[in-house]
Motif scaffolding. Structure first.
Motif, PDB file in Angstrom:
ATOM      1  N   ARG A   1       0.852  -1.180   0.000  1.00 15.45           N
ATOM      2  CA  ARG A   1       0.000   0.000   0.000  1.00 15.45           C
ATOM      3  C   ARG A   1       0.894   1.238   0.000  1.00 15.45           C
ATOM      4  O   ARG A   1       2.089   1.162   0.275  1.00 15.45           O
ATOM      5  CB  ARG A   1      -0.902   0.010   1.226  1.00 15.45           C
ATOM      6  N   ALA A   2       0.289   2.373  -0.318  1.00 17.07           N
ATOM      7  CA  ALA A   2       1.037   3.620  -0.330  1.00 17.07           C
ATOM      8  C   ALA A   2       1.557   3.932   1.067  1.00 17.07           C
ATOM      9  O   ALA A   2       0.869   3.707   2.065  1.00 17.07           O
ATOM     10  CB  ALA A   2       0.153   4.761  -0.817  1.00 17.07           C
TER      11      ALA A   2
ATOM     12  N   ALA B   1      -1.606  -1.798  -4.586  1.00 11.53           N
ATOM     13  CA  ALA B   1      -2.676  -2.445  -3.818  1.00 11.53           C
ATOM     14  C   ALA B   1      -3.852  -1.498  -3.598  1.00 11.53           C
ATOM     15  O   ALA B   1      -5.017  -1.913  -3.654  1.00 11.53           O
ATOM     16  CB  ALA B   1      -2.135  -2.949  -2.480  1.00 11.53           C
ATOM     17  N   ASP B   2      -3.578  -0.219  -3.341  1.00  3.90           N
ATOM     18  CA  ASP B   2      -4.662   0.759  -3.144  1.00  3.90           C
ATOM     19  C   ASP B   2      -5.510   0.900  -4.400  1.00  3.90           C
ATOM     20  O   ASP B   2      -6.738   0.991  -4.337  1.00  3.90           O
ATOM     21  CB  ASP B   2      -4.081   2.127  -2.778  1.00  3.90           C
TER      22      ASP B   2
ATOM     23  N   ALA C   1     -11.171  -4.626  -6.872  1.00  2.69           N
ATOM     24  CA  ALA C   1     -11.301  -5.987  -6.345  1.00  2.69           C
ATOM     25  C   ALA C   1     -10.668  -6.076  -4.967  1.00  2.69           C
ATOM     26  O   ALA C   1      -9.889  -5.210  -4.565  1.00  2.69           O
ATOM     27  CB  ALA C   1     -10.623  -6.983  -7.298  1.00  2.69           C
ATOM     28  N   ARG C   2     -10.994  -7.145  -4.245  1.00  2.00           N
ATOM     29  CA  ARG C   2     -10.343  -7.394  -2.957  1.00  2.00           C
ATOM     30  C   ARG C   2      -8.847  -7.634  -3.171  1.00  2.00           C
ATOM     31  O   ARG C   2      -8.450  -8.290  -4.131  1.00  2.00           O
ATOM     32  CB  ARG C   2     -10.944  -8.628  -2.273  1.00  2.00           C
TER      33      ARG C   2
ATOM     34  N   TRP D   1      -2.432  -7.456  -2.039  1.00  4.91           N
ATOM     35  CA  TRP D   1      -1.621  -6.836  -1.004  1.00  4.91           C
ATOM     36  C   TRP D   1      -0.728  -7.898  -0.397  1.00  4.91           C
ATOM     37  O   TRP D   1      -1.168  -9.005  -0.104  1.00  4.91           O
ATOM     38  CB  TRP D   1      -2.529  -6.224   0.055  1.00  4.91           C
ATOM     39  N   GLY D   2       0.554  -7.564  -0.192  1.00  4.04           N
ATOM     40  CA  GLY D   2       1.508  -8.557   0.288  1.00  4.04           C
ATOM     41  C   GLY D   2       1.540  -8.720   1.793  1.00  4.04           C
ATOM     42  O   GLY D   2       2.265  -9.583   2.294  1.00  4.04           O
TER      43      GLY D   2
END
Length: 509
Positions: free
Chosen positions: A199-200, A208-209, A215-216, A237-238
């Motif tokens: 994410r940022a 991811a954002d 989507a999820r 997202w990791g």
């Protein structure tokens, strides 16, 4: 003592809370900011102690834990816990030697990173490590040891495939959502591409954002694995995969300090990619006046460091130096960037050509990792996949598999409030400050408010007239809009002048 969950986000730091009148606090002589050990049900965590006089936070018979600490201990509220003064982490002597400027060995870094991953370091100790590594810059062998240790302290994925590709950009360029185009193009070409993204942290949007608009992205590990096995790719997202967990802790200190030393950058990026199971990586290093890397000599030094560590860790690496003089695409912020991505996938006439071209070239480099593809043919294959609609079909399949949010990119849900920033005079756009335009988008609410951000109307080389809109700022809340407006009054991020004044950059494509 009874465990209490204190609903405070302490951002990757375990914090414990005792009441000032607690008998244990008085008897044991605990001090605020001391390090304590909390045990329950056979588990233990180390935490920094905070002391409160307010029974609404914690009562005398209770031990409070911050959100992260409560989840790591893994027991229910009210569960009996014990607290004691903590022994210093075993790696503290190595940390002190690094502070003194000494060169550390493999075992030293492994010990430090293990303690960091286990949250045994306080924020003060983490800061000391980050600053020491930045001040006495790590040599390339130390960078290798740090990277190796960061891989060893987390999960390492195995996709049971001889060729697993990944792509990464070192960051600093707003709107640079190439991964969301490269993944479906390359997966449609038949390569395995499990993309776990962050994410940022300081930017207006991370991959991811932006994907989360459609989507999820927070997927349980088993579900993520099943999606990759079926569709050859994911855009997730990791954070749920436990890849190089020490890196997330270090980033929580590096970013507020604006420290991004070459050694720590290399270790951060390569440890995550190797842990994610990649065998081949294309790395994007943008250069420009307001990019992270400002000159070609600096880019070449960074390239050599990446290549040395990757070679030692048996990762095939292709470094590409790209144009970082300005943002990529038109939109800056999750919804705006998702709109741009879908326009490119649909071959929409409104699609930003710079985002399309850069994505095709990066995808082409990855496709050429396939030994059956002749060198130089990757771009053409990527372009054919995009133009034919196969990349769009691949993206739609990933969106459905991960859980569609039914994003309408034809009518994107942009912020309810907006204002335009106008050109103050006639001229040619000769500069766009990446840092300032990103700051404006963040002040408008991005990425926390996905619909906020900046929509660019002009790029380098465009001729504009006085009073013509340069870009539009979107926000959902009046306060955010006003913060962004004040920032644009200090600096619009655009420089106007004569075409001959436009900065040149020598890049690889």
């Amino acid at each position: 003592m009874a465990l209490r969950r204190v609903a405070i986000d302490t951002h990757h730091e375990n914090v414990a809370y005792l009441h000032r009148d607690c008998a244990i606090y008085r008897a044991e002589g605990f001090k605020a900011l001391a390090k304590v050990e909390v045990r329950a049900n056979g588990k233990r965590i180390l935490a920094v102690l905070n002391v409160s006089s307010d029974p609404r936070i914690v009562q005398c018979h209770e031990l409070g834990l911050s959100q992260d600490a409560f989840e790591r201990l893994g027991v229910e509220k009210g569960h009996p816990v014990t607290i004691s003064q903590a022994e210093p982490p075993e790696s503290i002597p190595a940390l002190f030697r690094k502070i003194e400027g000494e060169r550390l060995g493999r075992e030293d870094f492994l010990a430090i990173v293990r303690d960091i991953a286990a949250h045994r370091y306080s924020k003060i100790e983490l800061t000391a490590f980050v600053v020491a590594c930045n001040r006495a810059e790590l040599d390339r062998e130390e960078v290798y040891f740090l990277t190796e240790a960061m891989v060893a302290t987390g999960r390492r994925l195995d996709w049971h495939a001889p060729l697993v590709v990944d792509k990464h950009c070192i960051g600093g360029i707003p709107g640079n959502r190439t991964s969301m185009l490269v993944v479906p193009i390359v997966a449609a070409a038949g390569l395995v591409f499990p993309k776990t993204s962050s994410r940022a942290i300081t930017s207006p949007a991370g991959t991811a954002d932006t994907m989360e608009v459609m989507a999820r992205v927070e997927l349980p590990f088993d579900e993520l694995t099943a999606i990759v096995q079926k569709h050859k790719a994911c855009l997730a997202w990791g954070g749920t995969a436990d890849l190089s967990p020490a890196d997330d802790v270090l980033i929580s200190v590096e970013r507020p300090l604006s420290i991004d030393s070459p050694g720590q950058m290399v270790a951060s990026i390569l440890s995550k990619k190797i842990a994610a199971g990649a065998t081949h990586l294309v790395l994007d290093i943008p250069i420009g006046p307001t990019a992270k890397v400002r000159s070609m000599p600096e880019a070449q030094r960074l390239r050599r460091l990446f290549e040395y560590v990757a070679q030692r860790l048996h990762l095939s690496l292709d470094v590409v130096i790209t144009d970082g003089r300005q943002p990529i695409g038109q939109g800056i912020g999750p919804v705006l960037e998702a709109r741009d991505v879908m326009r490119v996938l649909e071959n929409d006439p409104l699609a930003p050509n710079d985002l399309r071209q850069k994505s095709l070239r990066l995808a082409g480099r990855l496709i050429e990792c396939n030994p059956d593809v002749r060198g130089g043919d990757g771009f053409t294959i990527a372009r054919d996949i995009l133009d034919s609609g196969r990349a769009l079909a691949q993206m739609n399949a990933l969106i459905e598999a991960q859980g569609s949010r039914h994003f309408d990119h034809h009518h994107p849900p942009l912020g309810k409030l907006h204002f335009d920033v106008l050109a103050p005079a006639d001229g040619v756009v000769i500069g766009i400050d990446n840092l300032q335009i990103a700051r404006i988008a963040r002040l408008a609410g991005a990425p926390k408010v996905p619909s906020a951000g900046v929509d660019l109307f002009h790029k380098l080389g465009d001729t504009v007239q006085a009073g013509q809109p340069l870009y539009r700022v979107y926000a959902d809340f009046p306060a955010d809009l006003e913060f962004a407006r004040q920032a644009t009054q200090r600096s619009t991020a655009f420089a106007l002048g004569d075409a001959s004044q436009m900065p040149h950059v020598f890049v690889e494509f």
